[in-house]
Write a protein that holds these residues in place. Structure first.
Motif, short mmCIF file in Angstrom:
data_model
loop_
_atom_site.label_atom_id
_atom_site.label_comp_id
_atom_site.label_asym_id
_atom_site.label_seq_id
_atom_site.Cartn_x
_atom_site.Cartn_y
_atom_site.Cartn_z
N UNK A 154 19.37 13.24 8.80
CA UNK A 154 18.67 14.50 9.07
C UNK A 154 17.65 14.23 10.16
N UNK A 155 17.68 15.04 11.20
CA UNK A 155 16.74 14.88 12.31
C UNK A 155 16.08 16.22 12.59
N UNK A 156 14.76 16.22 12.65
CA UNK A 156 14.02 17.42 13.03
C UNK A 156 13.89 17.47 14.54
N UNK A 157 14.26 18.59 15.10
CA UNK A 157 14.10 18.81 16.54
C UNK A 157 12.70 19.36 16.76
N UNK A 158 11.89 18.63 17.52
CA UNK A 158 10.50 19.03 17.75
C UNK A 158 10.20 19.11 19.24
#
Length: 398
Positions: free
Chosen positions: A66-70
């Protein structure tokens, strides 16, 4: 009419004969009724075999990554470059942030670098010119040292200028937000026109890798300890021949998911509040059928028994004195045999001991006969063999 003496004698003889015949009929014994045939019962023939002892536990699916796009660059969000819910590749542009300020910063840094490089060229030329003159004492040693120091300072300014250009390029690159990993992206958390990255890295979206999934579940520490004890004593064998334990997922409709997974690890400690041990498995999900967060039933093969027999549950009579089954001998005699049971397997009873190969166990028509009686065995669907099925392996009887 007058009866003569001859007539009376004949009547007497006839009466005596009738009485004699009646007496003979009453004194004769009636024929005994025929004995009923033995009742017909359904039996299965015992054929011991390998049985996988599995445990079914509730679990929950989790995305493999899971990767948060920031947003790491501050500015106004100009455009969203993806379709929500679609699959994206690592490095694919997702959002476009106004990059005009960052392009200006890059141009300024490049100009500063050019100036520093010009200064370096001049200072280095002066230092190179003073070096031989200092040896011939045409200039003082101090002037030569000053020229060399100025050249080194100019070189440092060039290095700082290059770093400033690199920083400006990085900031400009952050104006285009890209996918950190390949996977499926969810909904956008911001819309066009929003100010992002001001003081903090604003969350823009979430990308999850779902071609593989983790399955997180727990098992009672007491069950785990009983299983380990049975393995240590040799009553059970470890499943998988030293390989990772096989894991199957049962869907909501009770069907088994087509792709089997493998157990990755079991935690080294027990949760003090629940008495459970955490386990995790890896599960292929090539078609994306399963989704993160879904609750499932997990079937884990933890051990196996070499000579197990599976019987329908109704074939086993359970009592305070032990578990027994009814067996039909070759001559039709019915006898009760005590058996040792393991955990139930897929709705069937697993017999670990007490039966021999070839014995006929009654599984149908038990109400028609009892131990010591007679029965006529009729085979039912297939022999009683061992096979893999869900079970609570840790609850195996000692």
């Amino acid at each position: 009419m007058r009866v003569t003496g001859i007539g009376r004698a004949a009547a007497t003889v006839l009466a005596l004969a009738t009485v004699g015949l009646a007496g003979c009929g009453q004194s004769g014994s009636a024929p005994a009724p025929a004995a009923p045939p033995p009742p017909e019962v359904g039996v299965v023939t015992v054929a011991p075999g390998r049985a996988d002892l599995s445990v079914e536990l509730p679990g929950r699916l989790e995305a493999y990554r899971v990767a948060q796009v920031r947003a790491r660059a501050a500015g106004i969000l100009n455009k969203r470059l993806f379709n929500e819910g679609s699959d994206v590749k690592a490095g694919q542009p997702l959002f476009d942030i106004d990059a005009a300020p960052y392009r200006a910063s890059l141009a300024s840094a490049q100009a500063q670098l050019a100036r520093a490089e010009a200064n370096l060229s001049q200072a280095q030329a002066l230092a190179d010119r003073y070096a031989p003159l200092a040896k011939s004492q045409a200039v003082s040693q101090q002037e030569a040292l000053n020229a060399q120091a100025a050249a080194k300072q100019a070189a440092a300014d060039v290095a700082a200028g290059k770093a400033a250009v690199q920083t400006a390029q990085i900031n400009l690159g952050h104006a285009t937000v890209t996918a950190p990993i390949s996977g499926r992206i969810g909904r956008a958390l911001v819309t066009e026109g929003a100010l992002v990255g001001q003081g903090e890295a604003t969350p823009l979206a979430v990308v999850q890798q779902v071609d593989k999934l983790y399955v997180n579940f727990t098992q009672s520490a007491a069950d785990v300890m009983r299983l380990r004890q049975a393995l240590a004593e040799g009553r059970l064998q470890r499943a998988g021949n030293g390989e990772a334990a096989k894991v199957q997922v049962l869907l909501e409709d009770g069907s088994v998911y087509a792709h089997a997974g493998k157990l990755l690890f079991s935690d080294l400690s027990v949760d003090a509040s629940t008495g459970q041990i955490a386990l995790r498995a890896e599960l292929p999900n090539p078609q994306g059928l399963l989704l993160p967060g879904l609750y499932v039933r997990v079937r884990v093969a933890q051990a196996e028994v070499a000579d197990g027999v599976l019987l329908p549950q109704q074939a086993v009579a359970r009592g305070l004195s032990g578990d027994t089954v009814l067996v039909v001998a070759e001559d039709g005699t019915v006898s009760a045999k005590p058996v040792k049971l393991g955990p139930p397997q897929g709705g069937k009873a697993l017999v670990l001991g007490g039966l021999k190969a070839g014995e006929k166990v009654i599984v149908d028509g038990l109400q028609k006969t009892k131990a010591g009686g007679k029965a006529r065995p009729v085979p039912v669907a297939g022999p009683a063999t061992a096979a893999s099925a869900p079970a609570s392996a840790a609850s195996a009887k000692n």
